[in-house]
Design an enzyme around this catalytic site. Structure first.
Site, PDB file in Angstrom:
ATOM      1  N   VAL A 140       3.306   1.184   2.924  1.00 32.11           N
ATOM      2  CA  VAL A 140       3.003   0.051   3.803  1.00 32.11           C
ATOM      3  C   VAL A 140       3.607  -1.210   3.196  1.00 32.11           C
ATOM      4  CG1 VAL A 140       1.195  -1.260   4.963  1.00 32.11           C
ATOM      5  CG2 VAL A 140       0.859   1.167   4.497  1.00 32.11           C
ATOM      6  N   GLY A 176       2.902   7.710   3.748  1.00 28.72           N
ATOM      7  CA  GLY A 176       4.007   6.780   3.678  1.00 28.72           C
ATOM      8  C   GLY A 176       3.650   5.539   2.908  1.00 28.72           C
ATOM      9  N   LYS A 199       3.953   0.199   8.354  1.00 27.28           N
ATOM     10  CA  LYS A 199       3.839   1.479   7.658  1.00 27.28           C
ATOM     11  C   LYS A 199       5.087   2.315   7.919  1.00 27.28           C
ATOM     12  CE  LYS A 199       0.883   5.591   7.423  1.00 27.28           C
ATOM     13  NZ  LYS A 199      -0.298   6.250   8.010  1.00 27.28           N
ATOM     14  N   ASP A 234      -9.883  11.699   7.071  1.00 27.12           N
ATOM     15  CA  ASP A 234      -9.476  11.178   5.764  1.00 27.12           C
ATOM     16  C   ASP A 234     -10.129   9.820   5.494  1.00 27.12           C
ATOM     17  OD1 ASP A 234      -6.323  10.505   4.055  1.00 27.12           O
ATOM     18  OD2 ASP A 234      -8.159  11.437   3.337  1.00 27.12           O
ATOM     19  N   GLY A 241       0.816  -1.200   0.000  1.00 24.11           N
ATOM     20  CA  GLY A 241       0.000   0.000   0.000  1.00 24.11           C
ATOM     21  C   GLY A 241       0.850   1.250   0.000  1.00 24.11           C
ATOM     22  N   ARG A 242       0.277   2.347  -0.459  1.00 18.98           N
ATOM     23  CA  ARG A 242       1.025   3.605  -0.540  1.00 18.98           C
ATOM     24  C   ARG A 242       0.047   4.761  -0.407  1.00 18.98           C
ATOM     25  NH1 ARG A 242       5.953   5.411  -2.834  1.00 18.98           N
ATOM     26  NH2 ARG A 242       6.494   3.242  -3.248  1.00 18.98           N
ATOM     27  N   GLY A 243       0.438   5.791   0.310  1.00 16.50           N
ATOM     28  CA  GLY A 243      -0.389   6.975   0.469  1.00 16.50           C
ATOM     29  C   GLY A 243       0.472   8.187   0.722  1.00 16.50           C
TER      30      GLY A 243
END
Length: 721
Positions: free
Chosen positions: A562, A560, A576, A668, A555-557
């Site tokens: 994950v 940062g 994370k 969010d 995962g990415r946001g």
């Protein structure tokens, strides 16, 4: 002094070379022996108990031992597929076991045999010893023998693990004194026979390896069968108990009683029962396991994905496995759940033991015999197999009910139309056991209940059917006796400990003063957080190792990236790694503090954190199904799943807003921050942009600017800006 004969392995130039201690000594003279010895000799002089330990050995000779305090020293098979050693089965509880060396995708190992599954040993002072007389014993904390092979030999013996997974005790002449293949627990391996003298016994649950209630063995008619052997009752459920052996395709005219399967996956028994695995072929690791849910299954290993696939099973209908939900319970088919079923108590009954679902339910009311206040609750499409106290042909419904009321041992009855004879039959039940509910079952069972409560039960039947008894992790029940104390020895130990303690305190004091001078205010805040939150603080090297140098991104946001990782305790985690530029220390500590104050089934659980220089990391529970955003683009979510995901997410947010001791703004909420577990249970994640507010301060967020992802702005900002 205990002797241990073992083979040491040196990894050099990507090759594994077996060698002896003498060869190692000779090789040291050829490459940098002197510097190594210079480093080792002071250690030996300072610590006489210092010794070299090898990660694995090929065999054990007489007078040698394996210690539970050194679980990394294990026996391995020559082909490297199997290991034998001490396996953790609980807190301070170990069994001597055999397992596949390669871990599965989740970091767990697959055990195939255990010596002391019903009597785990202490994690200290316990050991496996091969005596000079040829007996292999397992002692618990150096006191009592909990398991032994009961073998004797005048010649020398050794213990080794074959490529087949068979642990064998051999004499110097090659005579087999004992082998694990002759005493299986819950698993058969290829070419391991099941005989008249052996049986497979299930474990109690997925996490409790002690003996369960389900068994596979040859009965007195020479037929291979599955039996539920519970604490109060027992019954055979495979082959179908209402069939004769020949009707089920079995033959009882062979008393040899042997069943075995080969490496191709072809199983054959002397009662004429046989099957072939769905992926029949060579080169595949297979096992036949008596599972804790009462089904016997053949598994094949998918080495690429590191999972076991079911390639055959005895029962295709899990609710027809006897005793699966315990007495006074109903089993309902639920295809979308992993187990394919769900257990629930009969209306008017409550679960007997919250810690053990298999014990079933008990009545939440009291009834007297032959009471006018007794009535019957109809359960449509429900059958309770067996335990008929009496059967009556050509009976009226009123007569059947009256007989049950007058019989104190009658718990209910089934009123069934016989199409062959053209009239109704009445079956009184002394126990409500093996109950299941299926639309394909056309008849009705009537349960004895208080007449005044029957309308209430009937009105809420659908709720009763949908409420499940959640399975729990059964805990091991064990106790250890304290060893007898030697007064002189105890005084010497205490004296040595006191001297050592003073030295350690002095050293720690010096180190603490040096450490304190180097710390800044932020480090002090981190230490305080670790104490107050109770989270485990990981080191950066630990998490780097767990993620294989952050190799698998899941995962990415904006906050940062994950990564998937496997912790040292074999738990699969989502780690994370926060952006150093975007996430300062204060923001990071705020996120940890926020998560530490909330606890809800629809909120992600955090296991720990890392503060190491500029590195900021959080360790979460791993969610198998990924994010809601990923699943929305696939065909895995039907409308029912979508509805429950929406409701679960709303519950998590409602808890944050209205049920916490403090008001929490997520800021969010978007599909990327709603994660799904293996059962599509939603959990709201990522509180990195949230801020904790005291209820007494009103609903003023205190944020200096709008936060969140464009398109998913929190409604709170409408009121604050």
């Amino acid at each position: 002094m205990e002797l241990m004969t073992c083979t040491i392995y040196i990894h050099h130039h990507h090759r594994t070379t077996a060698t002896t201690l003498q060869e190692i000594h000779m090789q040291h003279h050829h490459f940098m022996a002197t510097p190594i010895l210079i480093l080792i000799i002071p250690l030996v002089l300072l610590f006489p108990s210092f010794s070299f330990s090898t990660p694995y050995i090929y065999s054990m000779s007489e007078r040698s031992s394996l210690s539970v305090e050194k679980p990394n020293i294990v026996l391995i098979s020559p082909n490297g597929v199997f290991s034998a050693g001490f396996y953790s089965v609980g807190v301070n509880a170990y069994c001597f076991a055999i397992w596949y060396r390669e871990p599965l995708y989740d970091g767990n190992y697959t055990t195939v045999w255990m010596a002391n599954r019903d009597q785990p040993i202490n994690g200290r002072l316990s050991k496996l010893t091969l005596l000079k007389n040829g007996n292999l014993i397992l002692t618990d904390a150096g006191q009592s023998i909990v398991w032994a092979t009961e073998t004797k030999s005048v010649s020398s013996v050794q213990l080794l693990l074959n490529d087949t997974g068979n642990l064998v005790l051999l004499t110097s002449e090659g005579l087999i004194l004992w082998q694990s293949f002759q005493s299986p627990t819950d698993t058969l391996l290829p070419n391991q026979p099941l005989t008249r003298n052996t049986k497979l016994v299930s474990s109690r649950s997925q996490t409790n390896y002690s003996s369960g209630f389900y068994k596979l063995f040859f009965d007195d008619e020479n037929v291979l069968c599955l039996v539920y052997d519970g604490p109060e009752v027992s019954s055979k459920y495979w082959p179908n108990p209402w069939q004769k052996s020949w009707e089920a395709g079995r033959s009882s005219y062979n008393s040899s009683r042997i069943a075995v399967f080969n490496s191709l996956g072809h199983f054959k028994s002397t009662d004429d029962f046989q099957f072939i695995a769905a992926d029949s072929g060579i080169g595949i690791h297979r096992r036949l396991t008596m599972d804790h849910d009462g089904n016997i299954r053949m598994y094949s290993l998918d080495e690429k994905n590191k999972i076991w696939n079911v390639t055959w099973q005895a029962k295709s209908q899990p609710c027809k496995i006897h005793g699966i939900c315990g007495p006074n319970s109903l089993c309902t088919y639920v295809p979308h759940e992993k187990s394919g079923r769900r257990c629930s108590c009969i209306p008017g009954y409550k679960i007997k033991n919250e810690t053990d679902q298999s014990l079933g339910c008990e009545p939440d009311f009291s009834l007297s015999c032959n009471d006018s206040k007794v009535g019957f609750l109809p359960l449509h499409h429900v059958e309770f197999y067996g335990y008929d106290i009496g059967s009556y042909s050509n009976y009226t419904f009123k007569g059947c009910a009256k007989e049950c009321i007058q019989n104190c041992n009658c718990s209910g009855f089934q009123y069934k139309f016989d199409w062959g004879s053209g009239f109704y039959n009445c079956f009184h039940k002394t126990q409500l056991f093996n109950g299941y509910r299926a639309p394909s079952f056309a008849d009705t069972t009537y349960i004895k209940s208080p007449k005044a409560l029957i309308p209430f039960y009937a009105k809420h039947l659908q709720v009763f059917y949908s409420n499940s008894c959640h399975p729990v992790r059964l805990q091991l029940d064990r106790s250890y006796k304290k060893p007898k104390k030697n007064g002189t020895l105890q005084f010497m130990v205490w004296f040595a400990s006191a001297v050592g303690g003073v030295e350690i305190i002095c050293i720690c004091l010096v180190l603490y003063l040096l450490y304190r001078n180097r710390q800044n205010s932020s480090a002090t805040t981190q230490s305080y957080l670790q104490v107050t939150t109770g989270f485990r603080k990981f080191t950066y090297d630990e998490l780097k190792k767990a993620t294989h140098n952050f190799g698998e991104e899941i995962g990415r946001g904006s906050g940062g990236v994950v990564y998937k990782g496997i912790l040292s305790d074999r738990r699969v985690a989502a780690i994370k790694r926060l952006n150093e530029a975007n996430q300062g220390e204060d923001e990071f500590l705020a996120e940890v503090s926020t998560i530490g104050r909330v606890n809800h089934m629809n909120l992600i659980e955090v296991w720990g954190y890392c503060v190491d220089g500029k590195h900021r990391l959080l360790v979460y529970e791993y969610m198998e199904r990924g994010s809601l955003a990923e699943n929305l683009t696939s065909n895995t979510l039907d409308w029912e799943k979508r509805f429950y995901i929406a409701v679960g997410s709303a519950k998590g947010l409602a808890y944050l807003h209205d049920e916490c001791l403090e008001w929490v703004l997520h800021c969010d909420v978007k599909p990327q921050n709603i994660l799904l577990d293996s059962n599509y249970q939603p959990k709201v994640a990522d509180f990195g942009l949230s801020k904790l507010l005291n209820r007494g301060d009103g609903h003023d967020s205190g944020f200096s600017r709008v936060r969140g992802t464009r398109g998913y702005m929190a409604p709170e900002w409408i009121f604050n800006f």
